[in-house]
Enzyme design. Structure first.
Site, PDB file in Angstrom:
ATOM      1  CE1 TYR A 131      -3.709   2.147  -0.132  1.00  0.00           C
ATOM      2  CE2 TYR A 131      -4.617   0.768   1.597  1.00  0.00           C
ATOM      3  CZ  TYR A 131      -4.782   1.731   0.633  1.00  0.00           C
ATOM      4  OH  TYR A 131      -6.020   2.293   0.452  1.00  0.00           O
ATOM      5  CE  LYS A 168      -5.814   1.266  -2.591  1.00  0.00           C
ATOM      6  NZ  LYS A 168      -7.170   0.797  -2.398  1.00  0.00           N
ATOM      7  CE  LYS A 170      -6.077   5.746  -0.181  1.00  0.00           C
ATOM      8  NZ  LYS A 170      -7.207   4.820  -0.419  1.00  0.00           N
ATOM      9  CG  ASP A 198      -8.210   4.259  -3.903  1.00  0.00           C
ATOM     10  OD1 ASP A 198      -9.091   5.041  -4.329  1.00  0.00           O
ATOM     11  OD2 ASP A 198      -8.247   3.747  -2.765  1.00  0.00           O
ATOM     12  CG  ASN A 248     -13.208   1.354  -1.077  1.00  0.00           C
ATOM     13  OD1 ASN A 248     -12.346   1.605  -1.916  1.00  0.00           O
ATOM     14  ND2 ASN A 248     -13.343   2.066   0.035  1.00  0.00           N
ATOM     15  CG  HIS A 299     -11.954  -1.066   1.624  1.00  0.00           C
ATOM     16  ND1 HIS A 299     -12.425  -0.906   2.919  1.00  0.00           N
ATOM     17  CD2 HIS A 299     -11.361   0.100   1.294  1.00  0.00           C
ATOM     18  CE1 HIS A 299     -12.144   0.309   3.330  1.00  0.00           C
ATOM     19  NE2 HIS A 299     -11.495   0.943   2.376  1.00  0.00           N
ATOM     20  CG  HIS A 328      -4.381   0.826   5.668  1.00  0.00           C
ATOM     21  ND1 HIS A 328      -5.539   0.434   5.057  1.00  0.00           N
ATOM     22  CD2 HIS A 328      -4.263   2.165   5.436  1.00  0.00           C
ATOM     23  CE1 HIS A 328      -6.104   1.494   4.482  1.00  0.00           C
ATOM     24  NE2 HIS A 328      -5.347   2.548   4.690  1.00  0.00           N
TER      25      HIS A 328
HETATM   26 MG    MG Z   1     -10.611   2.634  -1.923  1.00  0.00          MG
END
Ligand code: MG
Length: 398
Positions: A131, A168, A170, A198, A248, A299, A328
């Site tokens: 993440y 992923k 962010k 995302d 999500n 998620h 996370h």
């Molecule tokens: Mg999301």
């Protein structure tokens, strides 16, 4: 078997460095640890999002749960979290944490892991994603991620330490053009990794389509919640049909799955053991998606070890889980479960527990330590980002 006590403890665990996202920042993670006690001495563990409103839900539900049989899950669901209660009063998060505890009790009583209660395991290890967040430096002045070079170094470190094969990234923190360039740098450095974006719905439809167009040749695994709302997601899907869409934020409950499928809004609903009302309900949502021809992902909302175990049991029993769940978890500095944080195995995987129930136990010393910390560090859902005052409003940023 009867439930004789329900108690809960708010806790705050620091993270390696403060995380930034489209609407604010996270200095650490707040959760509520739940214990449901039976007359046979079995204690089931649960966990939900932190905050006074969730504690209020638990306080309201507690008297309704006392005296109930933890195996009568449907009766309890309709008592505590009937669909109208979920929709009108938002009971879902408190109820979900209690449901984990009820399944933990059932598993302990039967000497079987929770995944065996929801269909059994179709995998023994669950590969999680790295993440990647922009971050502020921590108290030691370490861990800052503010530009492309630092994001690349952060990705390299996570792949080296954990072996993740999915990244992923962010977004929604820096202007989209900077984030597009950083995605392309990640793609070049990790040609075989799956990489997803995302921005937490911080973009307009116009911006989302522009980003999708500029990254058309860069093998985006999926674009998660580029915009807010099913209608806007549908517009992105129609205008950039080559990009896989996940959500999500616009699609996150049972009621959303049918319109999402039949209006062709997205490709991958991201399930969540909290938002879908428990492990068993999230598994059912996965089966609904299977029927509707949709793959599923999972998620993450900053889980501690109990919710992380709940997520792993869900992932173990979902045949149509085709993408690595988010977590996370690697950002946490510690955990409240015995033995410390669950260990990552090769490829950034977490093993499906084999012990009875959820397969995790509380470390009471650590729970006491982090409960003490929560007295001064308790955070709600939205913390203002010091460098971007005003970002906490949920309006499109670009
Ligand atoms: Mg999301």
């Amino acid at each position: 078997m009867k439930i004789v006590d329900v108690r809960w403890t708010p806790a705050f665990i620091p993270i390696e460095a403060p995380l930034r996202y489209a609407f604010g920042s996270h200095p650490g993670f707040s959760r509520i640890i739940i214990e449901v006690v039976t007359d046979e001495g079995i204690v089931g563990l649960g966990e939900c999002y932190g905050g006074a409103s969730r504690e209020g839900q638990l306080a309201e539900m507690r008297p309704l749960l006392l005296g109930e049989d933890p195996f009568e899950l449907e009766r309890i669901r309709w008592k505590l979290a009937a669909p109208t209660a979920l929709k009108l009063f938002g009971h879902v998060l408190g109820y979900a944490g209690l449901e984990f505890a009820l399944l933990d009790i059932q598993g302990q009583a039967l000497n079987r892991p929770v995944c065996d209660l929801i269909g059994g395991r179709v995998r023994n290890e669950v590969p999680f994603s790295a993440y990647l967040f922009y971050r502020y430096p921590n108290a030691k002045g370490e861990g800052e991620v503010s530009n492309a070079a630092q994001m690349m170094a952060f990705a390299r470190e996570l792949v080296r330490r954990y072996g993740f094969t999915t990244l992923k990234y962010k977004n929604g923190v820096l202007p989209p053009d900077e984030e597009i360039e950083t995605f392309q740098a990640l793609r070049e450095e990790f040609p075989k990794h799956k990489i997803r974006l995302d921005p937490n719905a911080a973009w307009s439809v116009t911006t989302a389509v522009r980003v999708a167009r500029k990254l058309h040749q860069d093998d985006v695994e999926y674009l998660e919640d580029p915009v807010w709302g099913m209608r806007a997601m549908k517009r992105v899907n129609a205008k950039a049909p080559w990009v896989t869409l996940a959500s999500n934020m616009s699609v996150f409950a049972f009621d959303d799955l049918e319109p999402a499928a039949f209006a062709d809004i997205l490709d991958v609903p991201l399930l969540d053991v909290h938002w879908y009302g428990g492990i068993s309900r999230a598994r059912l949502a996965g089966q609904v998606c299977e029927t509707l021809g949709m793959d599923v992902g999972i998620h993450s909302g900053a889980e501690f070890g109990i919710s992380q175990a709940a997520t792993i049991h869900l992932a173990a029993a979902l045949p149509n889980l085709t993408v690595a769940p988010d977590s996370h978890y690697h950002h946490l500095t510690d955990d409240v479960i015995e033995g410390g944080k669950l260990p990552y195995g090769p490829g950034g995987t977490l093993a499906v527990p084999r012990g009875p129930g959820l397969g995790v136990k509380l470390d009471r010393d650590k729970l006491a330590r982090y409960a003490e910390m929560s007295r001064t560090q308790q955070m709600g859902s939205w913390i203002e980002d010091p460098k971007r005052p005003g970002a906490v409003t949920h309006q499109p940023k670009w």
